[in-house]
Motif scaffolding. Structure first.
Motif, PDB file in Angstrom:
ATOM      1  N   THR A  86      14.047   7.474  -6.865  1.00  0.00           N
ATOM      2  CA  THR A  86      14.237   6.907  -8.212  1.00  0.00           C
ATOM      3  C   THR A  86      13.684   5.488  -8.270  1.00  0.00           C
ATOM      4  N   GLY A  87      13.953   4.701  -7.234  1.00  0.00           N
ATOM      5  CA  GLY A  87      13.437   3.329  -7.187  1.00  0.00           C
ATOM      6  C   GLY A  87      11.922   3.279  -7.137  1.00  0.00           C
ATOM      7  N   LEU A  88      11.315   4.158  -6.344  1.00  0.00           N
ATOM      8  CA  LEU A  88       9.851   4.195  -6.269  1.00  0.00           C
ATOM      9  C   LEU A  88       9.235   4.627  -7.596  1.00  0.00           C
ATOM     10  N   ARG A  89       9.807   5.659  -8.196  1.00  0.00           N
ATOM     11  CA  ARG A  89       9.269   6.144  -9.477  1.00  0.00           C
ATOM     12  C   ARG A  89       9.446   5.109 -10.586  1.00  0.00           C
ATOM     13  N   ALA A  90      10.474   4.278 -10.469  1.00  0.00           N
ATOM     14  CA  ALA A  90      10.706   3.239 -11.477  1.00  0.00           C
ATOM     15  C   ALA A  90       9.599   2.188 -11.453  1.00  0.00           C
ATOM     16  N   LEU A  91       8.839   2.130 -10.370  1.00  0.00           N
ATOM     17  CA  LEU A  91       7.731   1.187 -10.271  1.00  0.00           C
ATOM     18  C   LEU A  91       6.583   1.564 -11.206  1.00  0.00           C
ATOM     19  N   GLY A  94       1.331   5.159 -10.068  1.00  0.00           N
ATOM     20  CA  GLY A  94       0.813   4.693  -8.789  1.00  0.00           C
ATOM     21  C   GLY A  94       1.906   4.442  -7.764  1.00  0.00           C
ATOM     22  N   TRP A  95       3.092   4.978  -8.026  1.00  0.00           N
ATOM     23  CA  TRP A  95       4.207   4.719  -7.103  1.00  0.00           C
ATOM     24  C   TRP A  95       3.965   5.321  -5.724  1.00  0.00           C
ATOM     25  N   ALA A 101       1.546   1.984   0.814  1.00  0.00           N
ATOM     26  CA  ALA A 101       1.309   0.599   1.233  1.00  0.00           C
ATOM     27  C   ALA A 101       2.555   0.010   1.902  1.00  0.00           C
ATOM     28  N   ILE A 102       3.735   0.304   1.363  1.00  0.00           N
ATOM     29  CA  ILE A 102       4.991  -0.191   1.940  1.00  0.00           C
ATOM     30  C   ILE A 102       5.163   0.356   3.361  1.00  0.00           C
ATOM     31  N   LEU A 103       4.940   1.659   3.524  1.00  0.00           N
ATOM     32  CA  LEU A 103       5.066   2.263   4.856  1.00  0.00           C
ATOM     33  C   LEU A 103       4.031   1.697   5.831  1.00  0.00           C
ATOM     34  N   LYS A 104       2.804   1.475   5.366  1.00  0.00           N
ATOM     35  CA  LYS A 104       1.750   0.939   6.214  1.00  0.00           C
ATOM     36  C   LYS A 104       2.128  -0.472   6.684  1.00  0.00           C
ATOM     37  N   GLU A 105       2.642  -1.290   5.743  1.00  0.00           N
ATOM     38  CA  GLU A 105       3.062  -2.655   6.068  1.00  0.00           C
ATOM     39  C   GLU A 105       4.197  -2.628   7.102  1.00  0.00           C
ATOM     40  N   TRP A 106       5.140  -1.732   6.913  1.00  0.00           N
ATOM     41  CA  TRP A 106       6.273  -1.618   7.845  1.00  0.00           C
ATOM     42  C   TRP A 106       5.784  -1.243   9.242  1.00  0.00           C
ATOM     43  N   LEU A 107       4.832  -0.303   9.306  1.00  0.00           N
ATOM     44  CA  LEU A 107       4.276   0.100  10.602  1.00  0.00           C
ATOM     45  C   LEU A 107       3.583  -1.053  11.315  1.00  0.00           C
TER      46      LEU A 107
END
Length: 111
Positions: A86-91, A94-95, A101-107
């Motif tokens: 729900t939080g991602l879709r609220a963006l 292009g969510w 990008a969030i997962l790539k940054e975390w990795l």
């Protein structure tokens, strides 16, 4: 009566059309040719090709689908908590790209 295939009929039809067009072109006067060329150049719906235009073959033009990318993404299925989705879709639109990008940054930080 002689039977011919559809392909042979089309070939004969094309050859006939080419012969008729060549005959008309040979009979055209210089003035008619100049008038026809001027009308074609002045036509806003059919501008002349620029000198640097890239002409492609039929096979190149028939390619379909998206262009190939060097590193294609993988389609996966994973289960996420409802509040995360729900939080991602609220963006907004292009969510999925932002989630990637969030997962790539975390990795990068984790590794």
């Amino acid at each position: 009566m002689v039977k011919i295939s559809d392909e042979e009929w089309l070939r004969a039809k094309r050859e006939d059309a080419r012969a008729r067009a060549a005959k008309l072109a040979d009979e055209m006067t210089d003035e008619e040719n100049a008038a026809l060329t001027a009308a074609a150049v002045a036509d806003p719906d059919n501008p002349p090709l620029p000198d640097d235009a890239k002409l492609v073959t039929y096979q190149e033009a028939r390619r379909r689908g998206r262009p190939r990318v060097p590193k294609p993404k993988h389609l996966i299925s994973m289960r996420l908590d409802d509040d995360v989705v729900t939080g991602l879709r609220a963006l907004g639109d292009g969510w999925q790209t932002r989630a990637n990008a969030i997962l790539k940054e975390w990795l990068e930080k984790a590794g």
